[in-house]
Motif scaffolding. Structure first.
Motif, mmCIF file in Angstrom:
data_model
loop_
_atom_site.group_PDB
_atom_site.id
_atom_site.type_symbol
_atom_site.label_atom_id
_atom_site.label_comp_id
_atom_site.label_asym_id
_atom_site.label_seq_id
_atom_site.Cartn_x
_atom_site.Cartn_y
_atom_site.Cartn_z
ATOM 1 N N LEU A 195 -78.197 60.783 -38.320
ATOM 2 C CA LEU A 195 -78.387 62.227 -38.374
ATOM 3 C C LEU A 195 -77.100 62.893 -38.841
ATOM 4 O O LEU A 195 -76.006 62.349 -38.675
ATOM 5 N N ALA A 196 -77.228 64.071 -39.419
ATOM 6 C CA ALA A 196 -76.041 64.827 -39.829
ATOM 7 C C ALA A 196 -75.281 65.277 -38.580
ATOM 8 O O ALA A 196 -75.890 65.571 -37.547
ATOM 9 N N ASP A 197 -73.962 65.302 -38.687
ATOM 10 C CA ASP A 197 -73.153 65.767 -37.566
ATOM 11 C C ASP A 197 -73.500 67.216 -37.235
ATOM 12 O O ASP A 197 -73.720 68.035 -38.131
ATOM 13 N N SER A 198 -73.580 67.508 -35.956
ATOM 14 C CA SER A 198 -73.820 68.884 -35.525
ATOM 15 C C SER A 198 -72.926 69.174 -34.326
ATOM 16 O O SER A 198 -72.536 68.262 -33.599
ATOM 17 N N SER A 199 -72.591 70.434 -34.146
ATOM 18 C CA SER A 199 -71.731 70.778 -33.015
ATOM 19 C C SER A 199 -72.562 71.378 -31.893
ATOM 20 O O SER A 199 -73.598 72.001 -32.119
ATOM 21 N N THR A 200 -72.090 71.164 -30.693
ATOM 22 C CA THR A 200 -72.737 71.651 -29.485
ATOM 23 C C THR A 200 -71.667 72.259 -28.597
ATOM 24 O O THR A 200 -70.587 71.693 -28.459
ATOM 25 N N GLN A 201 -71.977 73.406 -28.004
ATOM 26 C CA GLN A 201 -71.071 74.000 -27.031
ATOM 27 C C GLN A 201 -71.601 73.731 -25.634
ATOM 28 O O GLN A 201 -72.803 73.837 -25.393
ATOM 29 N N ILE A 202 -70.677 73.386 -24.741
ATOM 30 C CA ILE A 202 -71.021 73.259 -23.330
ATOM 31 C C ILE A 202 -70.148 74.271 -22.592
ATOM 32 O O ILE A 202 -68.933 74.100 -22.489
ATOM 33 N N HIS A 203 -70.772 75.348 -22.124
ATOM 34 C CA HIS A 203 -70.033 76.378 -21.407
ATOM 35 C C HIS A 203 -69.657 75.893 -20.008
ATOM 36 O O HIS A 203 -70.324 75.018 -19.449
ATOM 37 N N VAL A 204 -68.599 76.497 -19.472
ATOM 38 C CA VAL A 204 -68.192 76.133 -18.111
ATOM 39 C C VAL A 204 -69.394 76.290 -17.188
ATOM 40 O O VAL A 204 -70.185 77.217 -17.318
ATOM 41 N N GLY A 205 -69.561 75.328 -16.308
ATOM 42 C CA GLY A 205 -70.670 75.349 -15.360
ATOM 43 C C GLY A 205 -71.954 74.742 -15.881
ATOM 44 O O GLY A 205 -72.932 74.654 -15.146
ATOM 45 N N GLU A 206 -72.004 74.306 -17.149
ATOM 46 C CA GLU A 206 -73.234 73.774 -17.723
ATOM 47 C C GLU A 206 -73.174 72.294 -18.059
ATOM 48 O O GLU A 206 -74.068 71.763 -18.702
ATOM 49 N N ALA A 207 -72.136 71.609 -17.609
ATOM 50 C CA ALA A 207 -72.003 70.183 -17.910
ATOM 51 C C ALA A 207 -73.153 69.373 -17.305
ATOM 52 O O ALA A 207 -73.666 68.449 -17.944
ATOM 53 N N ASP A 208 -73.581 69.730 -16.102
ATOM 54 C CA ASP A 208 -74.665 68.989 -15.459
ATOM 55 C C ASP A 208 -75.994 69.212 -16.177
ATOM 56 O O ASP A 208 -76.829 68.309 -16.250
ATOM 57 N N VAL A 209 -76.205 70.394 -16.735
ATOM 58 C CA VAL A 209 -77.422 70.677 -17.501
ATOM 59 C C VAL A 209 -77.428 69.820 -18.768
ATOM 60 O O VAL A 209 -78.442 69.210 -19.110
ATOM 61 N N PHE A 210 -76.281 69.773 -19.454
ATOM 62 C CA PHE A 210 -76.152 68.938 -20.654
ATOM 63 C C PHE A 210 -76.449 67.475 -20.308
ATOM 64 O O PHE A 210 -77.177 66.796 -21.028
ATOM 65 N N ALA A 211 -75.907 67.016 -19.172
ATOM 66 C CA ALA A 211 -76.130 65.630 -18.744
ATOM 67 C C ALA A 211 -77.617 65.365 -18.509
ATOM 68 O O ALA A 211 -78.144 64.342 -18.955
ATOM 69 N N ALA A 212 -78.294 66.285 -17.835
ATOM 70 C CA ALA A 212 -79.723 66.099 -17.544
ATOM 71 C C ALA A 212 -80.551 66.066 -18.825
ATOM 72 O O ALA A 212 -81.444 65.222 -18.978
ATOM 73 N N ILE A 213 -80.251 66.953 -19.760
ATOM 74 C CA ILE A 213 -81.003 67.007 -21.023
ATOM 75 C C ILE A 213 -80.865 65.704 -21.798
ATOM 76 O O ILE A 213 -81.820 65.227 -22.406
ATOM 77 N N HIS A 214 -79.669 65.104 -21.752
ATOM 78 C CA HIS A 214 -79.402 63.911 -22.552
ATOM 79 C C HIS A 214 -79.456 62.608 -21.746
ATOM 80 O O HIS A 214 -79.102 61.555 -22.269
ATOM 81 N N GLY A 215 -79.922 62.678 -20.498
ATOM 82 C CA GLY A 215 -80.079 61.473 -19.688
ATOM 83 C C GLY A 215 -78.768 60.793 -19.342
ATOM 84 O O GLY A 215 -78.702 59.562 -19.295
ATOM 85 N N LEU A 216 -77.733 61.583 -19.107
ATOM 86 C CA LEU A 216 -76.411 61.040 -18.787
ATOM 87 C C LEU A 216 -76.044 61.335 -17.343
ATOM 88 O O LEU A 216 -76.563 62.275 -16.737
ATOM 89 N N ASN A 217 -75.141 60.548 -16.820
ATOM 90 C CA ASN A 217 -74.625 60.785 -15.479
ATOM 91 C C ASN A 217 -73.745 62.037 -15.524
ATOM 92 O O ASN A 217 -72.818 62.112 -16.338
ATOM 93 N N PRO A 218 -74.005 63.027 -14.658
ATOM 94 C CA PRO A 218 -73.205 64.259 -14.667
ATOM 95 C C PRO A 218 -71.702 64.008 -14.493
ATOM 96 O O PRO A 218 -70.882 64.653 -15.134
ATOM 97 N N ARG A 219 -71.346 63.055 -13.657
ATOM 98 C CA ARG A 219 -69.922 62.750 -13.441
ATOM 99 C C ARG A 219 -69.297 62.217 -14.735
ATOM 100 O O ARG A 219 -68.167 62.544 -15.070
ATOM 101 N N THR A 220 -70.047 61.397 -15.478
ATOM 102 C CA THR A 220 -69.550 60.865 -16.745
ATOM 103 C C THR A 220 -69.273 61.999 -17.726
ATOM 104 O O THR A 220 -68.240 62.021 -18.398
ATOM 105 N N VAL A 221 -70.190 62.963 -17.790
ATOM 106 C CA VAL A 221 -70.012 64.101 -18.696
ATOM 107 C C VAL A 221 -68.793 64.911 -18.275
ATOM 108 O O VAL A 221 -67.956 65.270 -19.105
ATOM 109 N N ARG A 222 -68.666 65.213 -16.974
ATOM 110 C CA ARG A 222 -67.506 66.001 -16.503
ATOM 111 C C ARG A 222 -66.199 65.270 -16.784
ATOM 112 O O ARG A 222 -65.220 65.888 -17.221
ATOM 113 N N ASN A 223 -66.164 63.960 -16.562
ATOM 114 C CA ASN A 223 -64.946 63.186 -16.853
ATOM 115 C C ASN A 223 -64.619 63.226 -18.342
ATOM 116 O O ASN A 223 -63.462 63.369 -18.735
ATOM 117 N N PHE A 224 -65.643 63.087 -19.171
ATOM 118 C CA PHE A 224 -65.444 63.143 -20.622
ATOM 119 C C PHE A 224 -64.864 64.498 -21.040
ATOM 120 O O PHE A 224 -63.901 64.574 -21.794
#
Length: 166
Positions: free
Chosen positions: A114-143
């Motif tokens: 796929l073509a590269d695309s940018s995504t913004q994750i606003h403060v407080g929304e890391a867990d939502v991003f994790a849920a949408i993409h099937g990732l561990n919330p702690r992994t996303v916050r650490n990243f």
């Protein structure tokens, strides 16, 4: 006495009428904490640092921050072990938080095929991003806080960190 961890680089002026409203509508503790936040400004803080600076207990600072946020004097979110991110502090009558201007991390999605695309994750929304993409919330916050995990880093690249990150 050790020097304060918060060194103001500019003079903070508060409208006397605004100060009167702050003092009249908030408890003494909340008013002092708000004035401290006005003086140091938005940014990333450890609750323990704020407690030391305010000469208060950490639990009292946490409770005060919750009350100030509920009454829309401030806006902040937790960054887990990395402290809190205060992104708005009301210091005048005409100031209101603008959700569109919340600090955000910018990621580049480099999903193969796929073509590269940018995504913004606003403060407080890391867990939502994790849920949408099937990732561990702690992994996303650490990243997002500079510790890339293999699966997340294999697809997403951190393009921009939060301003004033510690």
């Amino acid at each position: 006495m050790a020097p304060s961890p918060f060194l103001m680089t500019k003079h903070t002026t508060i409208d006397p009428t605004f100060l009167e409203v702050v003092r009249g509508s908030l408890s003494t503790v909340d008013a002092l904490n708000l004035l401290t936040l006005i003086s140091v400004g938005p940014g990333q803080y450890k609750t323990k640092q704020l407690a030391t600076y305010c000469n208060a207990q950490r639990s009292n600072i946490s409770t005060s921050l919750k009350r100030l946020q509920a009454d829309e004097w401030i806006k902040y979110c937790s960054l887990g072990k990395n402290g809190i991110w205060v992104w708005f502090v009301k210091s005048g009558f005409n100031q209101n938080p603008d959700q569109a201007h919340r600090p955000a991390w910018v990621l580049i999605d480099r999903q193969p095929g796929l073509a590269d695309s940018s995504t913004q994750i606003h403060v407080g929304e890391a867990d939502v991003f994790a849920a949408i993409h099937g990732l561990n919330p702690r992994t996303v916050r650490n990243f997002l806080n500079g510790k890339p995990g293999t699966r997340l880093a294999g697809r997403w690249q951190l393009k921009e960190r939060l301003p004033l990150s510690m």
